[in-house]
Every structure is written in structure tokens, then in C-alpha cells.
Enzyme design. Structure first.
Site, short mmCIF file in Angstrom:
data_model
loop_
_atom_site.label_atom_id
_atom_site.label_comp_id
_atom_site.label_asym_id
_atom_site.label_seq_id
_atom_site.Cartn_x
_atom_site.Cartn_y
_atom_site.Cartn_z
N HIS A 1 1.62 13.11 -24.49
CA HIS A 1 1.48 13.99 -25.65
C HIS A 1 0.44 15.09 -25.38
CE1 HIS A 1 3.60 10.88 -27.92
NE2 HIS A 1 3.73 11.75 -28.88
N LYS B 1 -3.62 15.16 -29.98
CA LYS B 1 -3.17 13.96 -30.69
C LYS B 1 -4.35 13.02 -30.91
CE LYS B 1 0.38 10.39 -30.68
NZ LYS B 1 0.61 10.56 -32.12
P1 NAP Z 1 -1.75 19.12 -37.26
O1 NAP Z 1 -1.24 20.35 -36.60
O2 NAP Z 1 -3.19 18.74 -37.10
O3 NAP Z 1 -1.37 19.21 -38.80
C1 NAP Z 1 -1.90 18.39 -39.82
C2 NAP Z 1 -2.23 19.30 -41.00
O4 NAP Z 1 -2.60 18.46 -42.10
C3 NAP Z 1 -3.41 20.21 -40.71
O5 NAP Z 1 -3.21 21.49 -41.28
C4 NAP Z 1 -4.55 19.46 -41.40
O6 NAP Z 1 -5.66 20.26 -41.72
C5 NAP Z 1 -3.82 18.97 -42.62
N1 NAP Z 1 -4.55 17.94 -43.36
C6 NAP Z 1 -5.59 17.16 -42.95
N2 NAP Z 1 -5.98 16.36 -43.94
C7 NAP Z 1 -5.18 16.62 -45.01
C8 NAP Z 1 -5.11 16.11 -46.33
N3 NAP Z 1 -5.92 15.15 -46.77
N4 NAP Z 1 -4.16 16.64 -47.16
C9 NAP Z 1 -3.33 17.62 -46.75
N5 NAP Z 1 -3.36 18.15 -45.49
C10 NAP Z 1 -4.27 17.65 -44.65
O7 NAP Z 1 -0.93 17.85 -36.76
P2 NAP Z 1 0.63 17.77 -36.34
O8 NAP Z 1 0.77 17.94 -34.88
O9 NAP Z 1 1.42 18.62 -37.26
O10 NAP Z 1 0.90 16.21 -36.60
C11 NAP Z 1 0.69 15.63 -37.88
C12 NAP Z 1 0.95 14.14 -37.82
O11 NAP Z 1 2.33 13.93 -37.54
C13 NAP Z 1 0.19 13.39 -36.71
O12 NAP Z 1 -0.15 12.09 -37.17
C14 NAP Z 1 1.21 13.31 -35.58
O13 NAP Z 1 0.97 12.21 -34.70
C15 NAP Z 1 2.47 13.10 -36.38
N6 NAP Z 1 3.73 13.48 -35.72
C16 NAP Z 1 4.80 12.69 -36.02
C17 NAP Z 1 6.04 13.01 -35.54
C18 NAP Z 1 7.22 12.16 -35.93
O14 NAP Z 1 8.35 12.43 -35.48
N7 NAP Z 1 7.01 11.15 -36.76
C19 NAP Z 1 6.21 14.13 -34.72
C20 NAP Z 1 5.11 14.92 -34.44
C21 NAP Z 1 3.85 14.59 -34.97
P3 NAP Z 1 -6.96 20.23 -40.70
O15 NAP Z 1 -6.45 20.78 -39.40
O16 NAP Z 1 -7.94 21.12 -41.38
O17 NAP Z 1 -7.39 18.80 -40.62
#
Ligand code: NAP
Length: 258
Positions: free
Chosen positions: A148, A152
Site C-alpha cells: 500500500h 496508510k
Molecule cells: P484519506 O485520504 O486520509 O481520507 C480520509 C478523510 O476523512 C480525510 O479528509 C480526513 O481528514 C477525514 N476525516 C478524518 N476524521 C474524520 C471524521 N471524524 N469525520 C469526517 N471525516 C474525517 O484516506 P483514504 O485513503 O481516503 O482512506 C480512508 C479509509 O478507507 C482508510 O481507512 C483506508 O484504509 C480505507 N480504504 C478502504 C478501501 C476499501 O475498499 N474498503 C479502499 C481504500 C481505502 P484529515 O485528513 O484531516 O484527517
């Protein structure tokens, strides 16, 4: 029309989800939420201002489904806030413990709603897990390597964990490697799930790939998935929004709805 609110809308995946929901004729993007202020631009001059209060946003727009791609350390709190409001949830955020999953199931049932938690929404990953379970019946020696991006937060990935859990359902727990092997550097053999080793690579450049390697006498078998962009999660997220309605309790894994 299914009314969808996206939480984590300013994130890497959340931004893609907003575009997908906006583009689908039967899904209606009713609001976008994140922890910080900002805007989500959807093209052709369409811009959504981001709300920072999840509960108020839900009370205002009354979505059918909340899609959550936020952070492992906040997602349980998000669910504890949203489920008592009667919404369904489609959750991609990873990092749930077994106790968390049980709590989500109980919370959803108590509020007569349903939650889909899918550690991987990519169709390729779902098929990879199915093929890996088939292969494990014939090749019980298994190691998993997941790769990844280096932003992450959790390791091993949710996909690696659910892959190991599913393989464990079709093979006996066993110790792999030499009975006398020892690590001269801690962690060299990776995490251990019922004897299966899981290795987590974190490097810029990767999105989210995984390889399951099976070893047999004089041969190895490799089953791998390699997403090239985060768009790969979008058909699964849209399907989740459509199929979670009318259910009750926790649905764990996209394969349950395919
Ligand atoms: P990311 O770019 O860090 O996006 C997360 C967003 O949520 C950021 O804007 C963050 O703000 C915000 N956030 C943090 N705390 C919050 C809260 N309490 N309420 C609302 N928003 C909040 O991460 P990402 O790459 O999109 O991934 C997000 C999650 O999905 C991770 O856990 C990742 O492992 C998972 N994921 C899952 C899949 C799947 O297929 N299931 C695929 C890809 C990723 P800040 O940056 O200010 O904290």
C-alpha cells in the site's frame, strides 16, 4: 432515488465516491461531510460546500445511506452517532476489531438498520479471495504480501486480514516454515494468522495491491490483484448503497451482496 451522504468527502477515496454518486442516475448526493472545511468540485461548475457536523447534516438532509471513508480511529464514533438516526451505512474505512464488528451489528439491529463493512470494494479483490480459498484446499502453505501507499495508517490491511480469515475457514491451522526457524531481526517473518504469514509493504507509488502465494512440492501458485486507480472501488460502493437498503444488522464483506 437513493439519498446518499458521503463522510470523509475531502479524502482520496471519499472524493471519488462523491463523483460516482453524482454520476449515477439512481443515486442522489444529498450532502458531503469531512472533519475540516472545504469544497468538493464535481465538474461542470457543480461544487458542494463541506459540512463538518455529521449529526446535523444527517438531521438536515435525511439520507438513506451514509458512505464512510474516514479514518480507523474515528469510524466507530461515526457509526455510534449515525446509526441511532436510522440511516444505513456503507463503510470502507478499515481497522475494525472483532469487538467493534459485534458492537456495530448490535447497534444496527437495535436501530433497525444495516451496515455494510467491506475491507475491499474492488471486484478484483473479491474474486482474488474466492480463488485463494479454492487454491488453499490444494495448497495449504500460504503467505500473503500486501502493498500500500505509505499514508496508510493500519497494518496489515483489512483485505489481508479477511483473506487470511477466509482461507482459515477452508484449511487446518498449521505451522509453516522450518520448525526450528528463528528471526534474527524481529518481524522478518511477518504477522502470523493461524500459521499464515502476512507481510505489509508501505511505499509511495502503490495504491493497494495484494499477492497470495501458495507453495507446493516443486511449484508455487500466485494469485494477485493490482488496482491502478481508486476508481476500482466505485462499482462496489454504488452496489453497496443499492443493496444495503432493506437489510438489518452487519453485512461484512462485499461478496455477501454480490
Ligand atoms: P484519506 O485520504 O486520509 O481520507 C480520509 C478523510 O476523512 C480525510 O479528509 C480526513 O481528514 C477525514 N476525516 C478524518 N476524521 C474524520 C471524521 N471524524 N469525520 C469526517 N471525516 C474525517 O484516506 P483514504 O485513503 O481516503 O482512506 C480512508 C479509509 O478507507 C482508510 O481507512 C483506508 O484504509 C480505507 N480504504 C478502504 C478501501 C476499501 O475498499 N474498503 C479502499 C481504500 C481505502 P484529515 O485528513 O484531516 O484527517
Amino acid at each position: 432515488m437513493i439519498r446518499v451522504l458521503v463522510n470523509g468527502a475531502l479524502g482520496r477515496v471519499g472524493g471519488e465516491v462523491c463523483k460516482k454518486v453524482w454520476a449515477e442516475p439512481d443515486l442522489d448526493l444529498v450532502d458531503v461531510v469531512d472533519i475540516k472545511d472545504g469544497q468538493v468540485a464535481l465538474g461542470e461548475g457543480v461544487v458542494f460546500g463541506v459540512n463538518t457536523d455529521l449529526v446535523k447534516a444527517i438531521e438536515n438532509v435525511r439520507p438513506d445511506v451514509v458512505v464512510d471513508f474516514t479514518r480507523p480511529n474515528v469510524v466507530m464514533d461515526n457509526l455510534r452517532k449515525m446509526l441511532p438516526l436510522g440511516v444505513h451505512a456503507v463503510v470502507g474505512t478499515t481497522g475494525f476489531s472483532d469487538a467493534d464488528l459485534q458492537e456495530v451489528d448490535e447497534l444496527a439491529r437495535a436501530n433497525n438498520t444495516a451496515v455494510l463493512i467491506a475491507p475491499n470494494f474492488a471486484l478484483g479483490a473479491v474474486v482474488m479471495m474466492k480463488l485463494a480459498c479454492e487454491a488453499a484446499k490444494y495448497f495449504p502453505h500460504v503467505e500473503i504480501i500486501e502493498k500500500h501507499h505509505d499514508n496508510k495508517l493500519d497494518a496489515p490491511s483489512g483485505t489481508a486480514i479477511i483473506t487470511a480469515q477466509k482461507i482459515a475457514e477452508v484449511r487446518e491451522a498449521m505451522r509453516q516454515g522450518h520448525p526450528d526457524e528463528r528471526e534474527t531481526m524481529a518481524g522478518a517473518r511477518g504477522a502470523d494468522y493461524e500459521g499464515m504469514r502476512i507481510h505489509s509493504v508501505r511505499l509511495p507509488g502503490y495504491v493497494a495491491s495484494q499477492e497470495v502465494i501458495f507453495g507446493g512440492q516443486g511449484e508455487t501458485l500466485h494469485i494477485s490483484t493490482e488496482p491502478v486507480s481508486r476508481e476500482c472501488y466505485m462499482p462496489g460502493v454504488a452496489l453497496g448503497c443499492r443493496k444495503i437498503l432493506g437489510r438489518t444488522g452487519l453485512v461484512y464483506g462485499l461478496d455477501k451482496l454480490l
